[in-house]
Design an enzyme around this catalytic site. Structure first.
Site, PDB file in Angstrom:
ATOM      1  N   ARG A 229       0.857  -1.188   0.000  1.00 62.48           N
ATOM      2  CA  ARG A 229       0.000   0.000   0.000  1.00 62.48           C
ATOM      3  C   ARG A 229       0.888   1.231   0.000  1.00 62.48           C
ATOM      4  NH1 ARG A 229      -3.643  -2.360  -1.634  1.00 62.48           N
ATOM      5  NH2 ARG A 229      -5.669  -2.751  -0.710  1.00 62.48           N
ATOM      6  N   HIS A 277      -1.063   0.945  -9.537  1.00 65.80           N
ATOM      7  CA  HIS A 277      -1.799   0.097  -8.591  1.00 65.80           C
ATOM      8  C   HIS A 277      -2.580  -1.005  -9.331  1.00 65.80           C
ATOM      9  CE1 HIS A 277      -3.967  -0.172  -4.453  1.00 65.80           C
ATOM     10  NE2 HIS A 277      -3.937  -1.352  -5.059  1.00 65.80           N
TER      11      HIS A 277
HETATM   12  P1  NDP Z   1      -2.208 -11.507   4.397  1.00 60.17           P
HETATM   13  O1  NDP Z   1      -3.078 -10.986   5.480  1.00 60.17           O
HETATM   14  O2  NDP Z   1      -2.393 -12.896   3.925  1.00 60.17           O
HETATM   15  O3  NDP Z   1      -0.687 -11.351   4.817  1.00 60.17           O
HETATM   16  C1  NDP Z   1      -0.208 -10.238   5.492  1.00 60.17           C
HETATM   17  C2  NDP Z   1       1.197 -10.554   5.982  1.00 60.17           C
HETATM   18  O4  NDP Z   1       1.737  -9.382   6.589  1.00 60.17           O
HETATM   19  C3  NDP Z   1       1.203 -11.652   7.040  1.00 60.17           C
HETATM   20  O5  NDP Z   1       2.325 -12.478   6.881  1.00 60.17           O
HETATM   21  C4  NDP Z   1       1.328 -10.857   8.338  1.00 60.17           C
HETATM   22  O6  NDP Z   1       1.960 -11.558   9.389  1.00 60.17           O
HETATM   23  C5  NDP Z   1       2.207  -9.723   7.881  1.00 60.17           C
HETATM   24  N1  NDP Z   1       2.093  -8.578   8.779  1.00 60.17           N
HETATM   25  C6  NDP Z   1       1.003  -7.814   9.015  1.00 60.17           C
HETATM   26  N2  NDP Z   1       1.289  -6.872   9.931  1.00 60.17           N
HETATM   27  C7  NDP Z   1       2.574  -7.054  10.288  1.00 60.17           C
HETATM   28  C8  NDP Z   1       3.442  -6.424  11.194  1.00 60.17           C
HETATM   29  N3  NDP Z   1       3.041  -5.374  11.946  1.00 60.17           N
HETATM   30  N4  NDP Z   1       4.709  -6.887  11.308  1.00 60.17           N
HETATM   31  C9  NDP Z   1       5.108  -7.945  10.564  1.00 60.17           C
HETATM   32  N5  NDP Z   1       4.346  -8.591   9.679  1.00 60.17           N
HETATM   33  C10 NDP Z   1       3.079  -8.147   9.546  1.00 60.17           C
HETATM   34  O7  NDP Z   1      -2.368 -10.477   3.193  1.00 60.17           O
HETATM   35  P2  NDP Z   1      -2.102 -10.743   1.636  1.00 60.17           P
HETATM   36  O8  NDP Z   1      -0.792 -11.392   1.492  1.00 60.17           O
HETATM   37  O9  NDP Z   1      -3.280 -11.395   1.016  1.00 60.17           O
HETATM   38  O10 NDP Z   1      -2.066  -9.244   1.087  1.00 60.17           O
HETATM   39  C11 NDP Z   1      -1.101  -8.334   1.566  1.00 60.17           C
HETATM   40  C12 NDP Z   1      -1.414  -6.926   1.078  1.00 60.17           C
HETATM   41  O11 NDP Z   1      -1.129  -6.807  -0.314  1.00 60.17           O
HETATM   42  C13 NDP Z   1      -2.878  -6.496   1.145  1.00 60.17           C
HETATM   43  O12 NDP Z   1      -3.242  -6.122   2.460  1.00 60.17           O
HETATM   44  C14 NDP Z   1      -2.908  -5.321   0.190  1.00 60.17           C
HETATM   45  O13 NDP Z   1      -2.599  -4.116   0.884  1.00 60.17           O
HETATM   46  C15 NDP Z   1      -1.789  -5.642  -0.802  1.00 60.17           C
HETATM   47  N6  NDP Z   1      -2.313  -5.917  -2.147  1.00 60.17           N
HETATM   48  C16 NDP Z   1      -1.945  -5.092  -3.178  1.00 60.17           C
HETATM   49  C17 NDP Z   1      -2.381  -5.345  -4.452  1.00 60.17           C
HETATM   50  C18 NDP Z   1      -1.917  -4.516  -5.600  1.00 60.17           C
HETATM   51  O14 NDP Z   1      -2.412  -4.698  -6.715  1.00 60.17           O
HETATM   52  N7  NDP Z   1      -0.950  -3.625  -5.400  1.00 60.17           N
HETATM   53  C19 NDP Z   1      -3.282  -6.461  -4.750  1.00 60.17           C
HETATM   54  C20 NDP Z   1      -3.600  -7.269  -3.609  1.00 60.17           C
HETATM   55  C21 NDP Z   1      -3.134  -6.984  -2.341  1.00 60.17           C
HETATM   56  P3  NDP Z   1       1.275 -12.876  10.031  1.00 60.17           P
HETATM   57  O15 NDP Z   1       1.333 -13.909   8.923  1.00 60.17           O
HETATM   58  O16 NDP Z   1       2.155 -13.209  11.150  1.00 60.17           O
HETATM   59  O17 NDP Z   1      -0.119 -12.470  10.380  1.00 60.17           O
HETATM   60  C1  OXD Z   2      -6.099  -5.348  -3.294  1.00 62.30           C
HETATM   61  C2  OXD Z   2      -5.588  -4.368  -4.263  1.00 62.30           C
HETATM   62  O1  OXD Z   2      -6.016  -5.122  -2.087  1.00 62.30           O
HETATM   63  O2  OXD Z   2      -5.837  -4.545  -5.476  1.00 62.30           O
HETATM   64  O3  OXD Z   2      -6.582  -6.414  -3.739  1.00 62.30           O
HETATM   65  O4  OXD Z   2      -4.917  -3.425  -3.877  1.00 62.30           O
END
Ligand code: NDP
Ligand code: OXD
Length: 314
Positions: A229, A277
């Site tokens: 993000r 994005h």
């Molecule tokens: P998940 O919830 O599956 O994974 C999030 C990961 O981040 C987990 O491993 C979590 O740790 C870790 N995490 C969260 N907070 C912390 C912290 N404070 N310190 C350390 N690690 C942390 O999410 P996704 O993988 O499905 O998606 C991740 C992000 O990708 C979305 O939230 C979105 O913002 C972004 N995204 C962007 C897109 C784009 O087109 N640019 C498309 C889709 C998503 P733990 O496993 O221990 O909980």
């Molecule tokens: C998502 C994105 O969160 O596209 O899926 O950013």
């Protein structure tokens, strides 16, 4: 009973068509066609106007139209119902493609060769590192981070991953918590960020973090790749780091302000690769199918999957 589709700025047509076909017996409405608020059981949203989900007395679940949910949780008048997000193979594969593309782009200096081609310059690279010499650190080892990490590993990159809670992913060096972050950064040449935006992660990609990246790597300086993000990154710090050499290059799919303002220096920076994005877009075929499957299962009495922990913020 109805599903409210609220995604301002999106072309609603393909979504409405698919939801209608997948959810017979449900009316599919938009904020413009919503007549009976008491009929709305579900909302499928992307950056809905804050407050627009209040006063839906029978609302049972909110579905994010993407993987992230920061755009939902930022609504101060969010009703207290379950929030589920998208976890699906199509979206995951798209994100991994973008991450792999960008890591390879920096490894193989494709921007340099594009520039050379424009200048009709034939100049070989006398020091081409191999993937196994370039260390990738992935911030966020969730659905997307884990898949990207494994695909990078399959290409030969040594890969580490950082998460809130310790993870055990075969072939990936796992780090967790603040101390784990410092340790991983010290051994990272390409930093890939796939974190969610929460109160704990906002602004994490700042000067302090960049200063902790490895400086002895084979790329001649650390590289940042962020598709998490825009709120995770401090763009002034990234630009300053690119100027000082603390960062060699960056690939950014997300920005503090989106669309990226026309006067942002990121657009024209020679070491920055910008995408709008769309690293992993939510394709209506895959995402409508996933949400409809959740609704039908929920109506059979099964629990919702991929439910967001509001306390954690993801
Ligand atoms: P998940 O919830 O599956 O994974 C999030 C990961 O981040 C987990 O491993 C979590 O740790 C870790 N995490 C969260 N907070 C912390 C912290 N404070 N310190 C350390 N690690 C942390 O999410 P996704 O993988 O499905 O998606 C991740 C992000 O990708 C979305 O939230 C979105 O913002 C972004 N995204 C962007 C897109 C784009 O087109 N640019 C498309 C889709 C998503 P733990 O496993 O221990 O909980
Ligand atoms: C998502 C994105 O969160 O596209 O899926 O950013």
């Amino acid at each position: 009973m109805s599903l409210l589709f609220a995604a301002p700025g999106w072309d609603a047509g393909p979504w409405l068509k698919r939801f209608a076909a997948l959810l017979p017996g449900h009316a599919i409405v938009t904020p413009d066609t919503l007549a009976d608020r008491a009929a709305v059981r579900y909302a499928a949203v992307w950056r809905h106007p804050p407050g627009s989900l209040a006063h839906l007395p029978k609302l049972e679940a909110i579905f994010s139209l993407g993987a992230g949910v920061d755009h939902i949780l930022s609504d101060p008048r969010l009703p207290d119902v379950a929030i589920a997000r998208v976890v699906n193979a199509d979206l995951t594969a798209r994100m991994s493609e973008w991450v792999v593309l960008n890591c390879l782009m920096h490894l193989r200096q494709t921007r340099r060769y594009a520039r050379q081609q424009r200048e009709r310059m034939w100049a070989d690279d006398d020091d081409q590192p191999a993937a196994n010499e370039v260390r990738v650190g992935v911030l966020g080892l969730g659905e997307l981070g884990r898949d990207a990490a494994l695909k990078l590993r399959a290409l030969g990159f040594p890969v580490a991953g950082w998460s809130a809670r310790a993870k055990n992913v075969a072939g990936i060096a796992g780090f967790a918590g603040p101390a784990g972050l410092e340790a991983m950064l010290a051994e990272t040449d390409i930093l890939v960020c796939l974190l969610p935006l929460t109160s704990a992660t906002r602004g994490i990609l700042d000067a302090r973090l960049i200063a902790r990246l490895a400086r002895d790597g084979r790329l001649g300086g650390p590289v940042l790749v962020n598709a998490g993000r825009g709120g995770l990154q401090v763009e002034a710090d990234i630009l300053a780091a690119l100027e000082s050499g603390a960062l060699k290059a960056a690939s950014l799919d997300v920005f503090e302000t989106e669309p990226l303002p026309a006067d942002s220096p990121l657009w024209a920076h020679p070491a920055v690769f910008v995408t709008p994005h769309n690293a992993a877009l939510s394709h209506p075929d895959a995402v409508a199918r996933a949400i409809a499957a959740q609704i039908l299962a929920f109506e059979r009495g099964e629990p919702l999957r991929h439910v967001v922990d509001r306390g954690r913020g993801y």
